[in-house]
Design an enzyme around this catalytic site. Structure first.
Site, short mmCIF file in Angstrom:
data_model
loop_
_atom_site.label_atom_id
_atom_site.label_comp_id
_atom_site.label_asym_id
_atom_site.label_seq_id
_atom_site.Cartn_x
_atom_site.Cartn_y
_atom_site.Cartn_z
N LYS A 189 36.19 4.43 -27.09
CA LYS A 189 36.13 3.09 -27.68
C LYS A 189 36.70 3.11 -29.09
CE LYS A 189 31.89 1.55 -25.34
NZ LYS A 189 32.41 0.36 -24.67
N ARG A 198 28.11 1.67 -14.28
CA ARG A 198 28.07 1.43 -12.83
C ARG A 198 28.00 2.76 -12.06
NH1 ARG A 198 33.62 -1.79 -13.33
NH2 ARG A 198 32.67 -2.12 -15.37
N1 BES Z 1 28.35 -0.42 -22.50
C1 BES Z 1 29.57 -1.08 -22.27
C2 BES Z 1 29.44 -2.60 -22.21
C3 BES Z 1 28.99 -3.28 -23.47
C4 BES Z 1 29.92 -3.83 -24.34
C5 BES Z 1 27.66 -3.42 -23.77
C6 BES Z 1 29.51 -4.47 -25.49
C7 BES Z 1 27.26 -4.07 -24.92
C8 BES Z 1 28.18 -4.60 -25.77
C9 BES Z 1 30.16 -0.60 -20.94
O1 BES Z 1 29.87 0.70 -20.59
C10 BES Z 1 31.64 -0.70 -21.07
O2 BES Z 1 32.18 0.00 -21.87
N2 BES Z 1 32.25 -1.59 -20.30
C11 BES Z 1 33.65 -1.77 -20.35
C12 BES Z 1 34.15 -1.84 -18.92
C13 BES Z 1 35.64 -1.73 -18.80
C14 BES Z 1 36.10 -0.36 -19.24
C15 BES Z 1 36.02 -2.00 -17.38
C16 BES Z 1 33.92 -3.07 -21.10
O3 BES Z 1 33.11 -3.99 -21.00
O4 BES Z 1 34.90 -3.13 -21.80
MN MN Z 2 31.24 2.05 -21.43
#
Ligand code: BES
Ligand code: MN
Ligand code: ZN
Length: 498
Positions: free
Chosen positions: A276, A350
């Site tokens: 990230k 997931r």
């Molecule tokens: N934990 C994150 C989602 C999230 C984002 C929670 C902001 C709380 C605040 C999750 O694991 C994630 O990174 N999801 C990605 C999915 C994508 C890579 C398909 C996302 O939402 O960008």
């Molecule tokens: Mn994630």
């Protein structure tokens, strides 16, 4: 951390130096308010007029050293003009009341609850106390300077004056257990990620044995033996080993099928190799809010001795990038045999839930399963901070969750599922892939989970927008809200108990 001690008594002259009185529209007073006003030779009505206090819902007016009254501080809090307040309004009213009490900094206060037209019901008085508890929560464990702080550790004795004080006391006992569950969930989410790894989280969950909850903790070898390769693939980039925790509350009939809650417990989500961006990454300490809510609701059910059998499952891992981390392009086999192509290691929740859900359903054959997960940023784009996304294969369970949301104010909004979305997670080289592209990102994530629940009535709550970092409310001043605890407790209370 403030700790509140409640007592409920019949209306009388407040014996504390600080009091809160609720008023109707334009400061309309009931019997007790009228008596106070008379004792103060009309000081309340004069103050209402002088400040042009409209008595709007949750608004307040403070009278300091009111002449003629044996009080240092009398705060008015408005009930508004609405005839009937909703249950969630009473809870929020409690938050507004607590805001006034906290401002007064006293360690004892009396809350005079009445409507201009009559008595407040005992359940409503207990709801007010619940709101006060939730509002008083603060996370200050890591503030070194406490003694002189406003938020210093202190006990506040609160006397709630209400018509039927005996029944209010009873109603409060259950609400107190729920408030404790919410506070526990908030604490877990607020804890920094260096303090709370999977092992430490499991240790906190283990403390629920004190409430009569059965707790099992599975480590890496057990998870490997159970074939949880999807979960383990996420965990392998972190030196901190994963845990799967099973919480069991048996308050129902022996042998009766349990209700089940499963929580995403990513103690920190760096994204892994698909790392990230730096800005805001600290918020990913809250990526275990689903698991925290499951701990909280299990504590609430046990604390109020709910007549239900319930199982809570926590999938606890840390998503880190290192030499052993999972790569984009890897293919892993989940416990149910489904092969998964990893496209993005940041779509890790997931993967954890896939194995946790499949194992939990196979082992416990629950009446239904609700999973909670801070699963996608896309749900925040779709619904903002005011509704959690609800995805379900069962209309009845969905309707029950929506109603519980309305009752508690923990709102959910149903989102679609369907074969056209399911196609988006088909992989060229494996059965499925772990992302379905940018569009409908929360839906394809839910479609992924659906592959692991079979025919069991199932609902998935995407709480990324509601569990943390949501705007401050009357009943929450902390980063974490504890979202889900009250919602699920209510679901059980209304449909699955006794
Ligand atoms: N934990 C994150 C989602 C999230 C984002 C929670 C902001 C709380 C605040 C999750 O694991 C994630 O990174 N999801 C990605 C999915 C994508 C890579 C398909 C996302 O939402 O960008
Ligand atoms: Mn994630
Ligand atoms: Zn995540």
């Amino acid at each position: 951390m403030t700790s509140l001690n409640f007592d409920f008594t019949a209306p009388a002259t407040p014996a504390t130096r600080s009091a809160v009185l609720v008023t109707g529209a334009d400061g309309a007073l009931g019997t007790a308010g009228d008596a106070l006003d008379k004792a103060g030779e009309g000081i309340i009505r004069r103050a209402v007029a002088a400040a042009r206090f409209k008595g709007k819902l949750f608004s307040g007016l403070d009278l300091v050293t009111p002449t003629g009254l044996d009080l240092d501080r009398l705060s008015l809090v408005g009930l508004g003009a609405a005839g009937e307040l909703k249950e969630s309004d009473w809870v929020r009213l409690g938050g507004a009341v607590m805001g006034r009490v906290a401002e007064g900094k006293s360690d004892a206060a009396t809350i005079v609850l009445e409507l201009p037209q009559g008595a407040v019901a005992p359940e409503q008085a207990a709801d007010v106390a619940l709101g006060m508890m939730l509002r008083s929560y603060s996370f200050d464990r890591y503030k070194s300077k406490k003694a002189d702080d406003d938020d210093a550790t202190k006990d506040i004795a609160l006397t709630v004056m209400v018509g039927d004080d005996a029944r209010a006391k009873e109603a409060w006992a259950a609400r107190k257990a729920i408030a404790d569950g919410v506070k526990l969930a908030r604490d877990l989410v607020n804890e920094p990620p260096n303090v709370l790894g999977p092992v430490e989280f499991a240790e906190r969950a283990l403390q629920l044995v004190d409430l009569g909850v059965g707790v099992e903790v599975l480590g890496e070898p057990e998870l490997a033996a159970l074939g949880m390769r999807a979960l383990l693939g996420v965990a392998q980039g972190s030196p901190r080993p994963p845990r799967l925790v099973i919480l069991k509350w048996n308050g129902g009939d022996e042998g009766a099928k349990p209700v089940m809650f499963v929580g995403k417990g990513v103690v920190f989500d760096t994204g892994g190799i698909s790392i990230k961006p730096a800005a805001g990454m600290e918020d990913m300490k809250g990526d275990m809010a689903g698991a925290a809510a499951v701990v909280g609701v299990m504590a609430a059910l046990a604390g109020r001795k709910a007549k239900v059998n319930a199982v809570g499952i926590l999938g606890l891992v840390e998503n880190m990038p290192d030499g052993n981390a999972q790569r984009p392009g890897d293919i892993v086999a989940a416990r149910n045999g489904t092969t998964i192509e990893i496209i993005n290691t940041d779509a890790e929740g997931r993967l954890v839930l896939a194995d946790a859900l499949h194992y939990a359903i196979e082992r416990f054959e629950p009446r239904f399963v609700v999973d909670l997960a801070t699963l996608t940023g896309a749900i925040i784009v779709a619904l903002g901070n005011h509704h959690a996304g609800l995805f379900s294969n069962d209309d009845a369970l969905s309707a029950q969750l929506s109603a519980a949301g309305q009752a508690t104010g923990e709102l959910v909004w149903r989102m679609p599922l369907g074969p056209d979305y399911d196609k988006l997670i088909e992989s060229k080289v494996a059965d499925i892939k772990n992302t379905g592209g940018r569009y409908g990102g929360s839906i394809t994530a839910a479609q992924f989970l659906k592959r692991f629940v079979g025919e069991t009535p199932w609902a998935h709550l995407d709480i990324a927008g509601t569990a943390m970092g949501s705007p401050q409310t009357e009943i929450n001043r902390s980063w974490s809200s504890g979202f889900g605890v009250r919602l699920l407790d209510r679901l059980v209370a209304d449909h699955y108990e006794g």
